[in-house]
Design a protein around this motif. Structure first.
Motif, PDB file in Angstrom:
ATOM      1  N   GLY A   1       0.784  -1.226   0.000  1.00 53.60           N
ATOM      2  CA  GLY A   1       0.000   0.000   0.000  1.00 53.60           C
ATOM      3  C   GLY A   1       0.813   1.272   0.000  1.00 53.60           C
ATOM      4  O   GLY A   1       0.240   2.364  -0.072  1.00 53.60           O
ATOM      5  N   SER A   2       2.129   1.164   0.074  1.00 51.48           N
ATOM      6  CA  SER A   2       2.970   2.360   0.024  1.00 51.48           C
ATOM      7  C   SER A   2       3.092   2.843  -1.421  1.00 51.48           C
ATOM      8  O   SER A   2       2.557   2.244  -2.351  1.00 51.48           O
ATOM      9  CB  SER A   2       4.345   2.078   0.630  1.00 51.48           C
ATOM     10  OG  SER A   2       5.012   1.055  -0.088  1.00 51.48           O
ATOM     11  N   ASP A   3       3.812   3.923  -1.614  1.00 51.05           N
ATOM     12  CA  ASP A   3       3.870   4.580  -2.914  1.00 51.05           C
ATOM     13  C   ASP A   3       5.248   4.418  -3.542  1.00 51.05           C
ATOM     14  O   ASP A   3       6.251   4.212  -2.847  1.00 51.05           O
ATOM     15  CB  ASP A   3       3.554   6.076  -2.735  1.00 51.05           C
ATOM     16  CG  ASP A   3       3.241   6.788  -4.047  1.00 51.05           C
ATOM     17  OD1 ASP A   3       3.095   6.102  -5.082  1.00 51.05           O
ATOM     18  OD2 ASP A   3       3.129   8.026  -4.032  1.00 51.05           O
ATOM     19  N   ALA A   4       5.294   4.501  -4.864  1.00 52.11           N
ATOM     20  CA  ALA A   4       6.551   4.559  -5.616  1.00 52.11           C
ATOM     21  C   ALA A   4       6.244   5.237  -6.940  1.00 52.11           C
ATOM     22  O   ALA A   4       5.173   5.046  -7.526  1.00 52.11           O
ATOM     23  CB  ALA A   4       7.120   3.162  -5.846  1.00 52.11           C
ATOM     24  N   LEU A   5       7.184   6.049  -7.415  1.00 53.99           N
ATOM     25  CA  LEU A   5       7.041   6.793  -8.661  1.00 53.99           C
ATOM     26  C   LEU A   5       7.899   6.195  -9.755  1.00 53.99           C
ATOM     27  O   LEU A   5       9.004   5.702  -9.507  1.00 53.99           O
ATOM     28  CB  LEU A   5       7.454   8.254  -8.450  1.00 53.99           C
ATOM     29  CG  LEU A   5       6.450   9.158  -7.736  1.00 53.99           C
ATOM     30  CD1 LEU A   5       7.160  10.355  -7.133  1.00 53.99           C
ATOM     31  CD2 LEU A   5       5.370   9.609  -8.714  1.00 53.99           C
ATOM     32  N   VAL A   6       7.396   6.253 -10.985  1.00 47.96           N
ATOM     33  CA  VAL A   6       8.083   5.684 -12.138  1.00 47.96           C
ATOM     34  C   VAL A   6       8.831   6.785 -12.881  1.00 47.96           C
ATOM     35  O   VAL A   6       8.275   7.852 -13.163  1.00 47.96           O
ATOM     36  CB  VAL A   6       7.084   5.011 -13.089  1.00 47.96           C
ATOM     37  CG1 VAL A   6       7.764   4.589 -14.382  1.00 47.96           C
ATOM     38  CG2 VAL A   6       6.437   3.810 -12.413  1.00 47.96           C
TER      39      VAL A   6
END
Length: 442
Positions: free
Chosen positions: A183-188
């Protein structure tokens, strides 16, 4: 008007110009969007405008804001102005109406990539109005990207390589989010793209009347066996750090992560959900059988047959490597198959370090503090590959709201009812303006 309003108005006009590229030399007619962009920059102080026409109507526009320091790093914003065809009957809105409905702008090219192109142009004009930057800024509205750049970026890189700087380039796309397992975030951030190794396989057989097949070798049966053997090729998973970093960014269980990294269980790709096909393409060389042809009349045994393959190699895989894989798979049929090369291009990738990359990371962190950035490779192509071949770096850059995943962006590419959320347009405008201040000093 605000920078966002300027961008939105320009984007709607670019969509309405309907520069549809059907892969024929006379299509596209990007001159319409070039004219719109030239009017957009009219009376803007300190800009230099040049037009390049590779074929009638196939116009690329280059807008330059000269920097004050020739030694400073330049920046080129590389946005294409053509769009792919539409199946109008499958759209619920006018594909060239640029209608705004429930916070979304609909139209062909809204996502691919006119929202970024409009942003690039608007930010370039805003930079020029703010005074000369330290480093030179180029905005390029490129023709013919959708046909692999033969009348656009490829032509420019060969015929007019000094029209603008290829040293630091930005284009499509990036800044969407990964659906991380916990559920955490990561950017491409897109740092490269796979190559092309298209092949046409030829076989021969015995011609004759369809009523007398006895004793004749069937070209159709032979090409069918070729297709069967090609389908059985088991390409090993990549050991590239970009693939490994992509997998680890999802924070799967140790068992799933290991299965993906060592390729022992192909069903593990299901854990990527909507990104399973992309993840599989990122993990290895892919071979797609796309065209088969044989015969022309029902009562004639054909003397030849062909099978066409769309093959996409990762960085480090050569054309000789591809031929060796095919030859090995064909086995005892290899001597009966002629392998013809069609479009062949190496994969390209830019470093995950350096002034522009660091500026992109800082810009992402400004809008999404503390969110990890995952460098990745596009399965398809973009104009950035031409800059990389000339020794420059190129990255795909935009910015999307937290709820917009990479899968959401992929779903909009070349689809019916293509659209961009206006929230994402606003974020992208802010991100590009912030990057310009950070990288160019204005």
């Amino acid at each position: 008007m605000s920078l966002y309003d300027d961008t939105l108005d320009l984007l709607r006009e670019l969509i309405r110009n309907a520069c549809v590229n059907d892969l024929t030399p006379s299509s596209g007619q990007e001159v319409r969007n070039a004219d719109t962009l030239e009017r957009f920059f009219a009376d803007t102080p300190g800009v230099e405008i040049a037009r390049y026409e590779s074929a009638p109507g196939r116009v690329t526009i280059v807008v330059t804001v000269p920097g004050t320091d020739p030694a400073a790093e330049p920046l080129t914003l590389l946005g294409h102005t053509d769009v792919v065809p539409v199946d109008t009957d499958r759209w619920t809105t006018d594909p060239f109406g640029a209608d705004i409905i429930d916070g979304r702008l609909y139209g062909r090219g809204a996502m691919d990539m006119l929202f970024i192109t409009a942003t690039m142009a608007a930010v370039t004009r805003d930079v020029a109005r703010s005074g000369r930057p330290t480093g030179t800024l180029h905005f390029v509205g490129v023709a013919d990207e959708e046909a692999r750049g033969g009348l656009g970026a490829k032509w420019l890189s060969e015929e007019h390589p000094d029209a603008f700087s290829w040293r630091n380039c930005l284009s499509e796309t990036g800044g969407s989010h990964l659906p991380v397992a916990d559920g955490s975030d990561a950017l491409v951030l897109v740092v490269g793209e796979k190559g092309a190794a298209q092949r046409r396989l030829h076989v021969t057989g015995d011609a004759g009347h369809g009523s007398n097949p006895y004793g004749r070798e069937s070209a159709i049966a032979k090409i069918g066996e070729v297709a069967r053997r090609i389908a059985l090729i088991d390409v090993p998973v990549s050991e590239d750090p970009l693939w490994q970093g992509f997998v680890r960014a999802f924070r799967f269980s140790p068992e799933v992560e290991q299965a993906l990294l060592d390729g022992t269980d192909t069903t593990a790709f299901e854990h990527f959900g909507e990104l399973s096909r992309y993840a599989h393409a990122l993990s290895r060389l892919t071979i797609s059988q796309t065209v088969v042809r044989a015969g022309s009349a029902i009562n004639v045994l054909p003397s030849s047959a062909i099978l066409e393959l769309d093959i996409r190699p990762l960085p480090g895989t050569t054309q000789d490597d591809v031929d060796a894989i095919l030859t090995d798979a064909l086995g005892d049929l290899a001597d009966d198959v002629r392998i013809e090369h069609l479009i062949t291009e190496p994969a390209t990738v830019s470093p995950t370090s350096g002034p522009l990359y660091d500026a992109l990371l800082a810009t992402f962190d400004e809008f999404f503090p503390g969110v990890p950035v995952v460098p990745t490779v596009a399965a398809g192509g973009s104009d950035l590959r031409f800059g990389r071949r000339l020794g420059g770096v190129g990255y795909g850059f935009a910015l999307h709201a937290r709820q917009r995943t990479l899968g959401d962006v992929f779903a909009q590419l070349h689809t019916h009812d293509e659209h961009i959320d206006l929230e994402d347009l606003d974020l992208t405008v802010q991100a590009y303006r912030s990057l310009a201040r950070r990288f160019l000093g204005v």
